[in-house]
Write a protein that holds these residues in place. Structure first.
Motif, PDB file in Angstrom:
ATOM      1  N   ALA A  58      49.044  60.601  21.983  1.00 10.88           N
ATOM      2  CA  ALA A  58      50.023  60.311  23.032  1.00 10.88           C
ATOM      3  C   ALA A  58      49.329  60.314  24.392  1.00 10.88           C
ATOM      4  CB  ALA A  58      51.151  61.328  22.999  1.00 10.88           C
ATOM      5  N   MET A  59      49.659  59.330  25.217  1.00 13.43           N
ATOM      6  CA  MET A  59      48.908  59.158  26.465  1.00 13.43           C
ATOM      7  C   MET A  59      49.809  58.884  27.646  1.00 13.43           C
ATOM      8  SD  MET A  59      47.236  55.399  25.972  1.00 13.43           S
ATOM      9  CE  MET A  59      48.259  54.013  25.497  1.00 13.43           C
ATOM     10  N   ARG A  60      49.265  59.193  28.798  1.00  9.86           N
ATOM     11  CA  ARG A  60      49.844  58.805  30.082  1.00  9.86           C
ATOM     12  C   ARG A  60      48.919  57.737  30.619  1.00  9.86           C
ATOM     13  NH1 ARG A  60      54.383  59.730  32.721  1.00  9.86           N
ATOM     14  NH2 ARG A  60      54.311  59.433  34.955  1.00  9.86           N
ATOM     15  N   LEU A  61      49.438  56.522  30.760  1.00  9.63           N
ATOM     16  CA  LEU A  61      48.628  55.357  31.109  1.00  9.63           C
ATOM     17  C   LEU A  61      49.133  54.722  32.394  1.00  9.63           C
ATOM     18  CD1 LEU A  61      46.479  53.221  30.205  1.00  9.63           C
ATOM     19  CD2 LEU A  61      48.354  52.036  29.046  1.00  9.63           C
ATOM     20  N   CYS A  62      48.209  54.473  33.306  1.00 12.26           N
ATOM     21  CA  CYS A  62      48.487  53.646  34.483  1.00 12.26           C
ATOM     22  C   CYS A  62      47.960  52.255  34.147  1.00 12.26           C
ATOM     23  CB  CYS A  62      47.759  54.168  35.720  1.00 12.26           C
ATOM     24  SG  CYS A  62      48.263  55.801  36.238  1.00 12.26           S
ATOM     25  N   TRP A  63      48.772  51.245  34.375  1.00  8.42           N
ATOM     26  CA  TRP A  63      48.339  49.892  34.057  1.00  8.42           C
ATOM     27  C   TRP A  63      48.881  48.901  35.064  1.00  8.42           C
ATOM     28  CZ3 TRP A  63      52.258  46.442  33.190  1.00  8.42           C
ATOM     29  CH2 TRP A  63      53.486  46.945  32.760  1.00  8.42           C
ATOM     30  N   VAL A  64      48.172  47.805  35.195  1.00  2.00           N
ATOM     31  CA  VAL A  64      48.643  46.690  36.002  1.00  2.00           C
ATOM     32  C   VAL A  64      48.226  45.401  35.301  1.00  2.00           C
ATOM     33  CG1 VAL A  64      46.619  46.613  37.513  1.00  2.00           C
ATOM     34  CG2 VAL A  64      48.784  45.710  38.340  1.00  2.00           C
ATOM     35  N   HIS A  65      49.130  44.435  35.324  1.00  4.47           N
ATOM     36  CA  HIS A  65      48.852  43.092  34.821  1.00  4.47           C
ATOM     37  C   HIS A  65      48.756  42.195  36.051  1.00  4.47           C
ATOM     38  CE1 HIS A  65      51.055  44.090  30.798  1.00  4.47           C
ATOM     39  NE2 HIS A  65      49.910  44.730  30.933  1.00  4.47           N
ATOM     40  N   PHE A  66      47.742  41.356  36.078  1.00  2.12           N
ATOM     41  CA  PHE A  66      47.514  40.507  37.244  1.00  2.12           C
ATOM     42  C   PHE A  66      46.755  39.254  36.840  1.00  2.12           C
ATOM     43  CE2 PHE A  66      43.783  43.083  36.773  1.00  2.12           C
ATOM     44  CZ  PHE A  66      42.725  42.288  37.161  1.00  2.12           C
ATOM     45  N   ARG A  67      46.772  38.280  37.718  1.00  2.58           N
ATOM     46  CA  ARG A  67      45.938  37.089  37.594  1.00  2.58           C
ATOM     47  C   ARG A  67      45.099  36.990  38.862  1.00  2.58           C
ATOM     48  NH1 ARG A  67      50.913  34.688  36.090  1.00  2.58           N
ATOM     49  NH2 ARG A  67      51.048  34.463  33.847  1.00  2.58           N
ATOM     50  N   ILE A  68      43.840  36.620  38.689  1.00  2.34           N
ATOM     51  CA  ILE A  68      42.990  36.385  39.851  1.00  2.34           C
ATOM     52  C   ILE A  68      42.190  35.117  39.568  1.00  2.34           C
ATOM     53  CG2 ILE A  68      41.211  38.001  39.037  1.00  2.34           C
ATOM     54  CD1 ILE A  68      40.693  38.597  42.070  1.00  2.34           C
ATOM     55  N   GLU A  69      42.386  34.106  40.400  1.00  2.32           N
ATOM     56  CA  GLU A  69      41.751  32.804  40.208  1.00  2.32           C
ATOM     57  C   GLU A  69      40.870  32.488  41.406  1.00  2.32           C
ATOM     58  OE1 GLU A  69      45.122  30.211  39.824  1.00  2.32           O
ATOM     59  OE2 GLU A  69      45.538  30.853  37.770  1.00  2.32           O
ATOM     60  N   HIS A  70      39.683  31.926  41.127  1.00  3.24           N
ATOM     61  CA  HIS A  70      38.825  31.518  42.239  1.00  3.24           C
ATOM     62  C   HIS A  70      39.011  30.041  42.557  1.00  3.24           C
ATOM     63  CE1 HIS A  70      35.572  29.459  39.997  1.00  3.24           C
ATOM     64  NE2 HIS A  70      35.891  30.310  39.046  1.00  3.24           N
ATOM     65  N   LEU A  71      39.591  29.289  41.669  1.00  3.22           N
ATOM     66  CA  LEU A  71      40.056  27.923  41.881  1.00  3.22           C
ATOM     67  C   LEU A  71      41.375  27.818  41.127  1.00  3.22           C
ATOM     68  CD1 LEU A  71      36.744  25.928  41.209  1.00  3.22           C
ATOM     69  CD2 LEU A  71      37.862  26.253  43.424  1.00  3.22           C
ATOM     70  N   PRO A  72      42.262  26.926  41.524  1.00  2.00           N
ATOM     71  CA  PRO A  72      43.547  26.838  40.825  1.00  2.00           C
ATOM     72  C   PRO A  72      43.366  26.683  39.318  1.00  2.00           C
ATOM     73  CG  PRO A  72      43.590  25.508  42.811  1.00  2.00           C
ATOM     74  CD  PRO A  72      42.175  25.984  42.641  1.00  2.00           C
ATOM     75  N   GLY A  73      43.944  27.620  38.556  1.00  3.75           N
ATOM     76  CA  GLY A  73      43.900  27.572  37.111  1.00  3.75           C
ATOM     77  C   GLY A  73      42.622  28.096  36.477  1.00  3.75           C
ATOM     78  N   ILE A  74      41.637  28.535  37.282  1.00  2.68           N
ATOM     79  CA  ILE A  74      40.375  29.039  36.729  1.00  2.68           C
ATOM     80  C   ILE A  74      40.252  30.525  37.049  1.00  2.68           C
ATOM     81  CG2 ILE A  74      37.862  28.852  36.726  1.00  2.68           C
ATOM     82  CD1 ILE A  74      38.216  25.903  37.485  1.00  2.68           C
ATOM     83  N   ASP A  75      40.348  31.330  36.012  1.00  4.01           N
ATOM     84  CA  ASP A  75      40.280  32.780  36.170  1.00  4.01           C
ATOM     85  C   ASP A  75      38.917  33.198  36.704  1.00  4.01           C
ATOM     86  OD1 ASP A  75      41.638  35.467  35.435  1.00  4.01           O
ATOM     87  OD2 ASP A  75      39.628  35.618  34.562  1.00  4.01           O
ATOM     88  N   LEU A  76      38.911  34.146  37.623  1.00  2.00           N
ATOM     89  CA  LEU A  76      37.672  34.632  38.235  1.00  2.00           C
ATOM     90  C   LEU A  76      36.717  35.207  37.193  1.00  2.00           C
ATOM     91  CD1 LEU A  76      36.152  35.217  40.906  1.00  2.00           C
ATOM     92  CD2 LEU A  76      37.289  37.432  40.929  1.00  2.00           C
ATOM     93  N   PHE A  77      37.245  35.877  36.173  1.00  2.00           N
ATOM     94  CA  PHE A  77      36.402  36.513  35.164  1.00  2.00           C
ATOM     95  C   PHE A  77      35.873  35.527  34.128  1.00  2.00           C
ATOM     96  CE2 PHE A  77      39.308  39.982  36.515  1.00  2.00           C
ATOM     97  CZ  PHE A  77      38.362  40.766  37.155  1.00  2.00           C
ATOM     98  N   SER A  78      36.339  34.269  34.155  1.00  4.71           N
ATOM     99  CA  SER A  78      35.908  33.297  33.149  1.00  4.71           C
ATOM    100  C   SER A  78      34.466  32.847  33.334  1.00  4.71           C
ATOM    101  CB  SER A  78      36.830  32.079  33.161  1.00  4.71           C
ATOM    102  OG  SER A  78      36.664  31.343  34.365  1.00  4.71           O
ATOM    103  N   ARG A  79      33.873  33.109  34.489  1.00  7.12           N
ATOM    104  CA  ARG A  79      32.506  32.665  34.767  1.00  7.12           C
ATOM    105  C   ARG A  79      31.444  33.637  34.266  1.00  7.12           C
ATOM    106  NH1 ARG A  79      32.872  28.909  39.128  1.00  7.12           N
ATOM    107  NH2 ARG A  79      31.017  27.801  38.502  1.00  7.12           N
ATOM    108  N   PHE A  80      31.844  34.830  33.822  1.00  3.67           N
ATOM    109  CA  PHE A  80      30.899  35.837  33.359  1.00  3.67           C
ATOM    110  C   PHE A  80      31.639  36.796  32.440  1.00  3.67           C
ATOM    111  CE2 PHE A  80      32.941  37.486  37.071  1.00  3.67           C
ATOM    112  CZ  PHE A  80      33.108  38.836  36.834  1.00  3.67           C
ATOM    113  N   ASP A  81      30.887  37.650  31.771  1.00  7.17           N
ATOM    114  CA  ASP A  81      31.478  38.631  30.869  1.00  7.17           C
ATOM    115  C   ASP A  81      31.472  39.988  31.575  1.00  7.17           C
ATOM    116  OD1 ASP A  81      32.575  39.734  28.578  1.00  7.17           O
ATOM    117  OD2 ASP A  81      30.624  40.067  27.635  1.00  7.17           O
ATOM    118  N   PRO A  82      32.589  40.381  32.178  1.00  6.51           N
ATOM    119  CA  PRO A  82      32.595  41.646  32.932  1.00  6.51           C
ATOM    120  C   PRO A  82      32.497  42.841  32.009  1.00  6.51           C
ATOM    121  CG  PRO A  82      34.820  40.795  32.765  1.00  6.51           C
ATOM    122  CD  PRO A  82      33.910  39.761  32.143  1.00  6.51           C
TER     123      PRO A  82
END
Length: 147
Positions: free
Chosen positions: A78-102
């Motif tokens: 059982a856990m206490r979790l802080c979470w957030v869902h978000f989108r971050i794009e560096h160009l329209p429709g292109i996720d910032l994380f898609s250019r590398f493997d974070p």
């Protein structure tokens, strides 16, 4: 990567909540979303099973799962979790994380808990000041996941 072309950030949802062993379908279903997830455990334990490895969630770390990642989510204790869902794009429709493997996990910084609290407070704020403050906190939390 030319970041001057613009960055778009969408804060979708977030909270701090207690979860039991049924979290994430108890690891029985594959989940793939079009948003990124940022997690910070306050207590308990969980695991996220990706195609290439398992990530063991524990307090004291931040976890990033970019959009498009397919995984199984399972609460081990059982856990206490802080979470957030978000989108971050560096160009329209292109996720910032898609250019590398974070990295999937990083140690929490000295201000991570305060930044996460401020970020979650932005979802309760009705004004633009709260939104800007929340965006600022999100960027501080994810900056070390970026190259």
């Amino acid at each position: 990567m030319n970041l001057n072309s613009g960055i778009r950030v969408d804060l979708l949802d977030g909270r701090e909540w207690d979860y039991d062993l049924n979290w994430g379908g108890a690891g029985k279903i594959m989940i793939r979303d079009d948003f990124s997830r940022l997690y910070m455990l306050k207590s308990g334990a969980a695991e996220v099973t990706l195609k290439e490895k398992k990530v063991h969630l524990q307090p004291g770390k931040l976890y990033l799962f970019p959009c498009g990642v397919t995984a199984r989510y399972r609460c081990i204790k059982a856990m206490r979790l802080c979470w957030v869902h978000f989108r971050i794009e560096h160009l329209p429709g292109i996720d910032l994380f898609s250019r590398f493997d974070p990295p999937r996990e990083l140690r929490q910084g000295t201000s991570s808990e305060a930044d996460f609290s401020n970020l979650l407070a932005a979802f309760e704020s009705a004004g633009p000041g709260g939104l800007v403050s929340g965006l600022s906190s999100l960027l501080l939390l994810i900056k070390d996941f970026l190259p």
